[in-house]
Design an enzyme around this catalytic site. Structure first.
Site, PDB file in Angstrom:
ATOM      1  N   MET B   1       1.228  -1.299   0.010  1.00 20.81           N
ATOM      2  CA  MET B   1      -0.172  -0.061  -0.096  1.00 20.81           C
ATOM      3  C   MET B   1       0.564   1.305   0.186  1.00 20.81           C
ATOM      4  SD  MET B   1      -2.733  -1.340  -0.564  1.00 20.81           S
ATOM      5  CE  MET B   1      -3.501  -2.941  -0.486  1.00 20.81           C
ATOM      6  N   CYS B   2       0.778   2.165  -0.863  1.00 19.53           N
ATOM      7  CA  CYS B   2       1.359   2.964  -1.122  1.00 19.53           C
ATOM      8  C   CYS B   2       1.286   4.288  -2.151  1.00 19.53           C
ATOM      9  CB  CYS B   2       2.584   2.659  -2.838  1.00 19.53           C
ATOM     10  SG  CYS B   2       3.003   0.839  -1.966  1.00 19.53           S
TER      11      CYS B   2
END
Lengths: 435, 324, 243
Positions: B1-2
């Site tokens: 997740m980014c």
């Protein structure tokens, strides 16, 4: 006629045959309550090495063995202080009757611990009965509202549960009566399906912002728990911590539900024992063990289960099914009513029908009268007290003056699977399976 | 997740600094991606018979040995250390036969002779830099404060399933001048990987995002255009993905069919900028409040090309009429 | 409280709050304190796309944001009156119980998620999943909405003047949806229904509040077909798409 020996197929066992014919009748997946019925490696496969010449056992009474724990120390102004490391897990009003919820609340209050709301919102009676109440925030958001949020002592964001990780909730029409439907903003009598994802966030990077929102809404006063069903435990725990969780609540596959597709209960998620071990490792690997607390649930039944969970590194356990059983679930009374459901006491997992013979998992007023609140309270309070005494006995016998000083080295394994999963030596050997 | 970000300039953009613009978009995304960051910058273009490589090593390398080994591959060689710790090098090679360069063979030979060296990027414009830690640290370490270029993409990472280290960070690359950054999770990564490996792709990590790079490279090797490749990708890749892909002259933004991960597009007379969160765009120097800012819908593909600088929006077979 | 003399009396109706030097927590704390003091309007400068502004508000004091806001603006509010001069991020007004939110700009995903009451008006487009899990509020969008609008809607009213993306009202339980533009596709258990006079009156009223005329649009009504309330094996054809 010669007497023949009856041969049973393992593949097409009586249970498998029944399941196929059930599908042929229903045209859909089978639905039932409880958690995994199948046999899995569990805490029973571990043993305590209590004191002998090595280690000094403690006497009862004056040589105190303390049981308190505080959950949510990381950010909250008012973390959750518990007298005992055993809490009551989230179970919805709707799945359970009002008397059951209130009975659980009063028993928890007597023992100085918490109960948890469920997939249906905060029942006013439960808030009144329970001095410590954890408010669940679920994908459905049934009954979720900011006013109840501010009455809560902690918030539990539910990603999933052990019985059905990745699956949504289910409440069949016969339990969606007027009161339940009103609380959930649903048409009365509908077969309710809850979504499997939250409506306002997707993914741990967005969960981070959601957790901040909940903190802002409650002035950073109360702790935020994140509850998950046990699957890819290590990654999930690390992500939950990175997203901001103060407490991790992890539910193994033995964890129960009032209704879900049986395929989830039996074929998804991992058992509580390996889940706990992986969760502890994950917290240690990112250096937050002790700062972010861990609550484990899923098939906890007895003092030894609790003690072993603490020894393996849990800060507390949460109990669902067992607390209902203490109240009378599967008790051998009202036998004809069990039979009407097609089952018997000690074998019933028919919570989804809403026709619980003992008045726990039902919305039927007549059935609920079979569960007077005072009786429910006493039974659950007695049960919790018994568990605490059992844990203290084991802890004292291991030389611990606090149950949280139980440690991995107090345990050995009886089976290869338990040895591999718990990374503990096989009893009487130095052998750890897999090392 | 980014968090992801990208910029492509219209025209020459001589007065803008690509690395600083990207940094402004990425810094606010460090909260979504605290573990590591990376950028893929398309800078000064090499001549037709030159190739630029960025090499990175964890340990000291005897430069003479590396030089001697590289020389036979090329008719000329240029070597420049990049960054503060003498662990990274920008290498420019002149090829004897500019029409043919076996990247696979080169990488295998490199791995065999210098296993401690990683080939971070190769092409005529692309330079990939990535590190554990914050964006400011990355820019500072590699002296990228004044990097000028035509377009670039960047990423901040919150590790989901694979390791937190430099090589598992984004951008990922597969062929010449190809880079990708990804927010989300490819749920059929292992299946895709085994198919792509059988087709000759070499995976270097177990990070699912890498599969996007190899998938696209595989499509290009089959002579598919970027647009065709991205349409196929939407059918073949399962899971959640909002990603940016850049080539020597294009940048594209793709959003999966559930629109699960965020992205905002900023289009001004000067540039097109993309970022995971709206407020990143406000950080741009000279933010143009009259610029069009929009959010792509589920399954939407946006391609910007430097050649004609035309905005090409290709939607997956749906008839949606824009009405506002 | 000191009795003010005529010359000293100061009545503060409106206050301006500049977000730039403050943390999100400080902004929200000041908002709550000012609301408790009985102010009528709070003017917020430089919100700059921040997340979690005006979360958990309980008083309908008017809060105006002079600029774009991030995600969860007005979330978990019991009673609000928000006006946003700019775009907003994800989950605008999520779980709103009562009050009004007005956005002069586009909204991103999940606008009005799980909102129980009150009205949210977006003078622009809304992204995917607008009105997801709506539980009784009214969500009005003058532009278009994206994919998955009104997913699992339970109660309430979604009005879209523009077009709607795929899978509108998938798995809907109840409530009404009105679409002025094109509907890409319907979700499981959603169907079209003719509008009644009461429906047109509702639309006229709601659109007039934002200066639009309902009759200018070709509104279509979408409701729950109620065929998937209880599973019946022989209706497999209907259930097939739901799965």
């Amino acid at each position: 006629m010669e007497r023949r020996v009856l041969k049973t197929s393992s593949t097409f066992s009586p249970e498998a045959i029944d399941a196929i014919q059930e599908r042929a009748k229903l045209g859909r997946y089978m639905i039932r309550g409880y958690g995994a019925l199948r046999n899995v490696p569990r805490f029973d496969d571990l043993l305590f090495l209590t004191a002998s010449l090595t280690r000094l056992p403690l006497e009862g009474y004056r040589e105190k063995c303390t049981t308190k724990i505080v959950l949510g120390t990381r950010h909250a102004k008012r973390p959750m202080e518990l007298e005992i490391p055993i809490t009551i897990a989230g179970m919805s009003f709707g799945a359970l009757s009002r008397n059951a919820k209130v009975g659980l609340g009063k028993a928890a209050t007597l023992l100085g611990t918490s109960t948890t709301t469920g997939d249906g919102g905060m029942l006013a009676d439960e808030r009144e009965a329970s001095t410590k109440l954890v408010y669940q925030c679920l994908p459905s958001r049934y009954g979720f509202n900011p006013r109840d949020l501010k009455k809560a002592d902690a918030i539990e964001i539910v990603i999933g549960q052990g019985a059905k990780p990745g699956g949504g909730g289910l409440l069949l029409g016969q339990k969606v009566n007027q009161v339940v439907a009103g609380m959930r903003t649903l048409p009365e009598g509908v077969d309710q399906r809850s979504p499997c994802r939250h409506p306002d966030w997707i993914g741990p990077d967005d969960l981070r912002i959601k957790i901040e929102e909940l903190r802002e809404a409650t002035d950073w006063e109360i702790p935020i728990y994140v509850k998950m069903g046990a699957t890819r435990v290590k990654d999930d725990v690390k992500l939950a911590v990175k997203s901001g969780a103060d407490v991790i609540v992890l539910d193994g596959m033995e964890g129960g539900t009032a209704a879900t597709q049986s395929i989830f209960q039996e074929h998804s998620g991992i058992p509580t024992l390996p889940a706990l071990v992986q969760a502890v490792e994950a917290l240690q690997e990112i250096g937050v063990y002790g700062q972010v607390q861990l609550v484990i649930s899923g098939g906890i039944r007895s003092g030894p289960d609790v003690a072993k969970a603490l020894a393996l590194g849990a800060d507390a356990v949460s109990i669902g099914t067992a607390s209902l059983i203490a109240m009378g679930c599967n008790k051998p009374i009202y036998l004809e009513d069990y039979q009407k459901l097609g089952t018997e006491p000690h074998h019933c997992h028919h919570c989804h029908t809403g026709l619980c013979p003992v008045g726990i998992a039902t919305q039927d007023e007549a059935l609920m009268e079979r569960l007077p609140i005072e009786q429910a309270t006493i039974h659950v309070a007695n049960y919790l007290q018994a568990l605490v005494m059992e844990v203290q006995s084991l802890a004292r016998a291991c030389g611990k003056s606090d149950v949280h000083n139980l440690e991995r080295e107090d345990l050995v394994a009886l089976t290869l699977e338990a040895s591999a999963m718990a990374k503990l030596p096989l009893a009487g050997t130095d052998f750890i399976m897999g090392r | 997740m980014c968090g992801i970000a990208g910029i492509i300039y219209r025209g020459s953009a001589k007065q803008r600094c690509l690395s600083l613009d990207l940094m402004k978009l990425l810094q606010p995304l460090e909260s979504r991606g605290p573990d590591s960051c990376g950028v893929g910058l398309y800078g000064e273009s090499m001549a037709f018979d030159q190739l630029k490589m960025i090499l990175r090593t964890e340990e000291q390398v005897v430069l003479e040995d590396l030089w001697d080994w590289l020389l036979p591959f090329a008719s000329g060689l240029e070597f420049k250390p990049v960054g503060q710790d003498s662990h990274s090098y920008r290498v420019v090679l002149w090829w004897q036969d500019p029409d043919y360069f076996d990247l696979g063979a080169f990488k295998r030979a490199l791995a065999q002779n210098f296993p401690q060296i990683h080939l971070m990027s190769v092409g005529q414009q692309l330079e990939i830099y990535k590190e554990v830690g914050p964006v400011q640290g990355l820019i500072h370490k590699y002296g990228l404060e004044e990097f000028k270029g035509s377009h670039g993409i960047g990423h901040t990472r919150m590790a989901t399933e694979s390791v937190v280290d430099t090589y598992h960070s984004h951008p990922f690359t597969s062929g010449f001048d190809l880079s990708i950054v990804h927010n989300g999770q490819i749920s059929n990564y292992y299946r895709l990987r085994s198919v792509l490996e059988r087709r000759g792709m070499v995976f270097e990590t177990d990070n699912d995002s890498e599969a996007i790079a190899h998938y696209l490279n595989d499509q290009f090797l089959q002579e598919k255009s970027l647009e065709e490749a991205l349409h196929r990708l939407l059918k073949d890749l399962d899971g959640t993905y909002t990603f940016l892909v850049a080539t020597e002259d294009k940048m594209a933004l793709v959003r999966d069919k559930f629109a699960a991960k965020p992205a905002m597009i900023y289009e001004s007379p000067e540039m097109v900028a993309i970022a995971s969160e709206y407020h990143c765009l406000l950080n741009l120097e000279g933010f143009d409040s009259t610029a069009a800012i929009r959010e792509p819908d589920a399954g939407e593909i946006n391609i910007w090309s430097r050649q004609e600088f035309s905005l090409k929006r290709a939607r997956e077979a749906r008839k949606v009429v824009s009405n506002l | 409280m000191k009795e003010p003399s005529v010359s000293e009396q100061t009545i503060v109706h409106e206050v301006t709050l500049d977000c730039a030097p403050l943390s999100t927590r400080e902004i929200n704390q000041q908002l709550k304190a000012l609301a408790a003091e009985g102010l009528q309007t709070i003017n917020i400068l430089n919100p700059a796309g921040r997340h979690n502004l005006a979360v958990g508000v309980t008083e309908p004091v008017k809060i105006q944001f002079q600029g774009p806001v991030g995600s969860y603006c007005g979330g978990l509010a019991e009673n609000v009156n928000l006006e946003i001069f700019g775009a907003c991020g994800w989950s605008l007004g999520e779980n709103l119980m009562l009050g009004d939110i007005l956005v002069h700009g586009h909204a991103s995903s999940n606008a009005g998620a799980s909102a129980h009451g009150g009205t949210i008006r977006i003078l622009g487009n809304a992204g995917p999943r607008a009105g997801i899990s709506l539980k009784g509020a009214t969500l009005l969008v003058t532009g278009n909405v994206g994919y998955g609008a009104a997913f699992m809607m339970q109660q309430g009213c979604l009005i879209v003047c523009g077009n709607v993306g795929p899978n509108l009202a998938d798995s809907i339980y109840d409530g009404s949806i009105f679409v002025g533009g094109a509907v890409d596709s319907l979700g499981a258990d959603a169907r079209f229904e003719p509008l009644s006079e009461a429906d047109w009156n509702l639309l006229t009223r709601e659109l007039a509040a934002v200066g639009l005329v309902a009759q200018d649009y070709d509104f279509k009504k979408v409701v729950c077909a109620k065929e998937l309330y209880h599973f019946k094996a022989k209706d497999w054809a209907k259930w097939k798409d739901a799965y």
